[in-house]
Design a protein around this motif. Structure first.
Motif, PDB file in Angstrom:
ATOM      1  N   LYS A   2      40.122  33.835  46.319  1.00 44.50           N
ATOM      2  CA  LYS A   2      39.810  34.118  44.925  1.00 44.50           C
ATOM      3  C   LYS A   2      38.333  34.435  44.764  1.00 44.50           C
ATOM      4  O   LYS A   2      37.479  33.757  45.337  1.00 44.50           O
ATOM      5  CB  LYS A   2      40.125  32.901  44.047  1.00 44.50           C
ATOM      6  CG  LYS A   2      41.591  32.675  43.783  1.00 44.50           C
ATOM      7  CD  LYS A   2      41.752  31.585  42.750  1.00 44.50           C
ATOM      8  CE  LYS A   2      43.216  31.363  42.424  1.00 44.50           C
ATOM      9  NZ  LYS A   2      43.380  30.351  41.369  1.00 44.50           N
ATOM     10  N   ASP A 108      48.300  27.882  40.105  1.00 42.30           N
ATOM     11  CA  ASP A 108      47.773  29.245  40.242  1.00 42.30           C
ATOM     12  C   ASP A 108      47.322  29.529  41.676  1.00 42.30           C
ATOM     13  O   ASP A 108      47.313  30.680  42.109  1.00 42.30           O
ATOM     14  CB  ASP A 108      46.614  29.437  39.264  1.00 42.30           C
ATOM     15  CG  ASP A 108      46.210  30.896  39.130  1.00 42.30           C
ATOM     16  OD1 ASP A 108      47.098  31.735  38.885  1.00 42.30           O
ATOM     17  OD2 ASP A 108      45.015  31.204  39.277  1.00 42.30           O
ATOM     18  N   GLY A 112      49.297  32.624  42.378  1.00 43.49           N
ATOM     19  CA  GLY A 112      48.358  33.644  41.921  1.00 43.49           C
ATOM     20  C   GLY A 112      48.331  34.869  42.807  1.00 43.49           C
ATOM     21  O   GLY A 112      48.922  34.918  43.897  1.00 43.49           O
ATOM     22  N   GLU A 113      47.590  35.879  42.350  1.00 46.44           N
ATOM     23  CA  GLU A 113      47.596  37.183  43.020  1.00 46.44           C
ATOM     24  C   GLU A 113      46.989  37.153  44.425  1.00 46.44           C
ATOM     25  O   GLU A 113      47.235  38.048  45.232  1.00 46.44           O
ATOM     26  CB  GLU A 113      46.856  38.215  42.167  1.00 46.44           C
ATOM     27  CG  GLU A 113      45.391  37.887  41.915  1.00 46.44           C
ATOM     28  CD  GLU A 113      44.714  38.948  41.062  1.00 46.44           C
ATOM     29  OE1 GLU A 113      44.797  40.137  41.414  1.00 46.44           O
ATOM     30  OE2 GLU A 113      44.090  38.580  40.034  1.00 46.44           O
ATOM     31  N   TYR A 114      46.192  36.133  44.738  1.00 45.25           N
ATOM     32  CA  TYR A 114      45.541  36.086  46.047  1.00 45.25           C
ATOM     33  C   TYR A 114      46.317  35.240  47.055  1.00 45.25           C
ATOM     34  O   TYR A 114      45.963  35.189  48.231  1.00 45.25           O
ATOM     35  CB  TYR A 114      44.111  35.552  45.913  1.00 45.25           C
ATOM     36  CG  TYR A 114      43.264  36.401  45.013  1.00 45.25           C
ATOM     37  CD1 TYR A 114      42.698  37.592  45.475  1.00 45.25           C
ATOM     38  CD2 TYR A 114      43.061  36.052  43.686  1.00 45.25           C
ATOM     39  CE1 TYR A 114      41.945  38.395  44.644  1.00 45.25           C
ATOM     40  CE2 TYR A 114      42.295  36.854  42.847  1.00 45.25           C
ATOM     41  CZ  TYR A 114      41.749  38.013  43.330  1.00 45.25           C
ATOM     42  OH  TYR A 114      41.002  38.821  42.506  1.00 45.25           O
ATOM     43  N   ASP A 116      49.293  35.525  48.485  1.00 46.44           N
ATOM     44  CA  ASP A 116      49.967  36.213  49.585  1.00 46.44           C
ATOM     45  C   ASP A 116      49.023  36.471  50.753  1.00 46.44           C
ATOM     46  O   ASP A 116      49.427  36.389  51.922  1.00 46.44           O
ATOM     47  CB  ASP A 116      50.566  37.535  49.101  1.00 46.44           C
ATOM     48  CG  ASP A 116      51.806  37.323  48.257  1.00 46.44           C
ATOM     49  OD1 ASP A 116      52.323  36.186  48.234  1.00 46.44           O
ATOM     50  OD2 ASP A 116      52.257  38.284  47.608  1.00 46.44           O
ATOM     51  N   GLU A 117      47.786  36.795  50.437  1.00 46.62           N
ATOM     52  CA  GLU A 117      46.810  37.040  51.500  1.00 46.62           C
ATOM     53  C   GLU A 117      46.223  35.726  52.011  1.00 46.62           C
ATOM     54  O   GLU A 117      46.082  35.520  53.219  1.00 46.62           O
ATOM     55  CB  GLU A 117      45.688  37.951  50.981  1.00 46.62           C
ATOM     56  CG  GLU A 117      44.556  38.199  51.977  1.00 46.62           C
ATOM     57  CD  GLU A 117      45.034  38.886  53.253  1.00 46.62           C
ATOM     58  OE1 GLU A 117      44.396  38.689  54.310  1.00 46.62           O
ATOM     59  OE2 GLU A 117      46.048  39.611  53.205  1.00 46.62           O
ATOM     60  N   GLU A 230      41.291  42.566  34.453  1.00 45.82           N
ATOM     61  CA  GLU A 230      42.703  42.654  34.103  1.00 45.82           C
ATOM     62  C   GLU A 230      42.964  41.853  32.832  1.00 45.82           C
ATOM     63  O   GLU A 230      42.244  40.893  32.529  1.00 45.82           O
ATOM     64  CB  GLU A 230      43.572  42.092  35.244  1.00 45.82           C
ATOM     65  CG  GLU A 230      43.435  42.840  36.562  1.00 45.82           C
ATOM     66  CD  GLU A 230      43.932  44.276  36.498  1.00 45.82           C
ATOM     67  OE1 GLU A 230      44.802  44.567  35.646  1.00 45.82           O
ATOM     68  OE2 GLU A 230      43.451  45.105  37.291  1.00 45.82           O
ATOM     69  N   SER A 232      44.802  39.071  30.686  1.00 45.06           N
ATOM     70  CA  SER A 232      45.110  37.729  31.202  1.00 45.06           C
ATOM     71  C   SER A 232      46.160  37.032  30.353  1.00 45.06           C
ATOM     72  O   SER A 232      46.163  37.142  29.127  1.00 45.06           O
ATOM     73  CB  SER A 232      43.842  36.873  31.255  1.00 45.06           C
ATOM     74  OG  SER A 232      43.315  36.688  29.952  1.00 45.06           O
ATOM     75  N   ASN A 264      40.685  45.106  29.612  1.00 48.62           N
ATOM     76  CA  ASN A 264      40.741  45.811  30.891  1.00 48.62           C
ATOM     77  C   ASN A 264      40.374  47.265  30.655  1.00 48.62           C
ATOM     78  O   ASN A 264      39.902  47.644  29.577  1.00 48.62           O
ATOM     79  CB  ASN A 264      42.105  45.647  31.564  1.00 48.62           C
ATOM     80  CG  ASN A 264      43.220  46.402  30.850  1.00 48.62           C
ATOM     81  OD1 ASN A 264      43.034  46.975  29.766  1.00 48.62           O
ATOM     82  ND2 ASN A 264      44.398  46.421  31.441  1.00 48.62           N
TER      83      ASN A 264
END
Length: 564
Positions: A2, A108, A112-114, A116-117, A230, A232, A264
């Motif tokens: 993040k 989160d 959250g969006e991070y 997966d990585e 982005e 939120s 955004n």
């Protein structure tokens, strides 16, 4: 991993051909975890092993200083080097958080969006599956809690039947109405619908001593970097930290409500008009929930946010008392920049001499223009600083200037004179002039002139990130569409108006502007076009009240004028 808001830390890094060596200047917790993070950026496995070891040393040496975010960082590093037991130990700790020190919920980190990585090496482990299922449940409960908190935020003591009031009774009631309730929290994340498919949120920070018996000033902060942000689903107290802590501590000391909208690249206050409604809409929502001083609502911002603040001044200033901007690009990007509109309010700009966003020579030219207009405009120049001036401690005096101005400034809801220019019917409103419509097929009047100036130098960053000056040949402002303009004043029950390229407009009436026992006159372009006694128009009053919720700028009737 993040991204974290920029924090300036003291550390020294040297590199060799084979391995990065980290030298810690002062063995503090902050220095150790920052050094660990710098090692972790390099994906070399040996560097990652050293990074995890340094995190663990920091945790062991300073157990009372451990932060949630550092635990998260350690979990990511452990995942990278497949130290699974350590990764899950740290991750389970963060996942259990109701919220971390920045306000983010523990789930989160898993959803959250991070994730997966960050945790790609953990996802086949049964422990990850269990964490994921728990996080889904925690997320559902989190949003249920947000809904409940939002409902409490907007609760009032009663739903009034305004239909029972007549005429001046309704006017007096609306001016003094107060059905607000105390708030259970100091901080709220509030959802904001943009359209049928898009929504965002905004963060509200109340004074600790908030009471509904008092009126409060409000300061909006508009963030920059619109192309990289982005929308939120929720906002957190991260809004109050880092650079923004300069706002927070002054707002807390002076009982000012802070509001942080999230935009955004598609819905915002600068690049497109689709999101320009957001800040005025939030003002109205706040007034339904909080005891706001209608004459003390302000807008500030940095970079794209400062340009947004300037744009509200140019296009839609009625609800606001004053505007501020750090490193502002003073231009409307969605139409013409009608700089004389500044005369309706005030603007304070904090500029720097090394700003690639807007050059100092252009600010100098704008300052000359503002002085010629006798505008309430100030530019404070800080030398030796780049575009990200608010990140430096040297910006502290600028925030003092901002709050000194905010505390003494009040909106004049019924200005004696108005001049207003616009090129979009959506923005044909300023104080007691409303619903003005363009008629650009008519000939522009001789007095209807726009102001502009040349920009000949611009600052840019070269490939080494050094500031260099380049020659340019451009106008400060663009005028892509024909505009209309109104110049109006009132005195002794008479409104005197001249227009250019305007087809129609309304004059809103307040008993604080005219004597309703006498005839009200309108003289348009030298000709008397209205001369009648006006009364309280209850339907119009209610329409305006529900549209604006502005107790200090209440309209009781209006005069619609069609330009022949």
């Amino acid at each position: 991993m993040k991204p974290l808001a920029i924090v300036i830390l003291v550390f020294f890094i040297t590199t060799t051909s084979c391995k990065k060596q980290v030298v810690i200047s002062g063995e503090s917790y902050t220095a150790m975890v920052e050094a660990a993070y710098q090692l972790s950026v390099d994906k070399d496995s040996l560097q990652q092993v050293d990074a995890l070891e340094m995190y663990e040393k920091a945790f062991a040496k300073f157990p009372d200083s451990i932060t949630d975010y550092s635990i998260y960082e350690a979990s990511v590093v452990a995942s990278e080097i497949k130290a699974f037991d350590k990764a899950f130990s740290y991750l389970e700790r963060t996942a259990k958080l109701v919220e971390d020190e920045m306000g983010f919920p523990g789930w989160d980190y898993i959803l959250g969006e991070y994730a997966d990585e960050d945790y790609k090496n953990l996802m086949e482990d049964s422990r990850w599956i269990a964490l994921y299922e728990t996080a889904l449940n925690d997320k559902e409960q989190f949003f249920e809690r947000l809904k409940a908190e939002e409902k409490e935020f907007f609760n009032t003591s009663k739903n009034e039947d305004l239909a029972v009031f007549e005429g001046d009774e309704l006017y007096q009631h609306l001016k003094t109405s107060n059905n607000y309730l105390p708030k259970k929290q100091q901080d709220y994340s509030i959802a904001l619908k943009i359209n049928d498919t898009a929504s965002t949120s905004y963060f509200v920070h109340l004074p600790k001593s908030y009471t509904p018996s008092k009126k409060y000033a409000v300061l909006f902060y508009l963030h920059g970097a619109l192309r990289y942000n982005e929308l939120s689903a929720f906002e957190t107290k991260l809004n109050l930290m880092y650079d923004n802590s300069r706002y927070t501590k002054r707002a807390d000391a002076n009982n000012v409500i802070l509001v942080f909208p999230k935009g955004n690249k598609d819905f915002n206050w600068m690049l497109k008009d689709e999101g320009f409604f957001m800040v005025p809409e939030i003002v109205k929502q706040l007034k339904s929930a909080l005891n706001i001083d209608d004459n003390k609502v302000f807008v500030s911002g940095h970079s794209n946010g400062a340009t947004g603040s300037f744009s509200y001044l140019m296009k839609q200033p009625t609800a606001f008392a004053g505007f501020y901007g750090f490193n502002t690009y003073p231009k409307v990007f969605t139409g013409g920049t009608f700089i004389k509109n500044v005369l309706s309010r005030s603007f304070i700009n904090f500029s720097t001499d090394q700003d690639y966003y807007y050059p100092p020579n252009a600010n100098d030219s704008l300052n000359v223009l503002m002085a010629d207009l006798k505008a309430d405009y100030k530019d404070y120049r800080y030398n030796g600083f780049p575009h990200w001036f608010p990140a430096f401690e040297d910006s502290e005096p600028a925030y003092d200037i901002l709050f000194e101005d905010l505390l003494q400034r009040k909106r004049q809801p019924f200005p004696k004179t108005i001049q207003w220019e616009f090129d979009d019917n959506a923005y044909g409103n300023l104080d007691w002039i409303s619903d003005a419509k363009l008629d650009t097929a008519t000939v522009e009047k001789a007095w209807h002139k726009t102001a502009n100036f040349d920009i000949v130098k611009w600052l840019k960053l070269d490939k080494n990130d050094s500031v260099v000056t380049v020659d340019v040949h451009q106008k400060a402002f663009d005028f892509p569409r024909a505009s209309g303009k109104i110049v109006a004043s009132f005195e002794d029950n008479q409104f005197t108006v001249k227009v250019s390229r305007i087809g129609a407009f309304s004059i809103n009436i307040s008993p604080e502007m005219v004597d309703l026992n006498r005839s009200v006159k309108v003289v348009l372009n030298g000709e008397l076009v209205f001369d009648e006694v006006l009364t309280y128009d209850k339907q119009f009053m209610l329409e305006q009240w529900h549209a604006n919720l502005d107790r200090a700028q209440l309209w009781v009737n209006h005069i619609r004028v069609n330009v022949e």
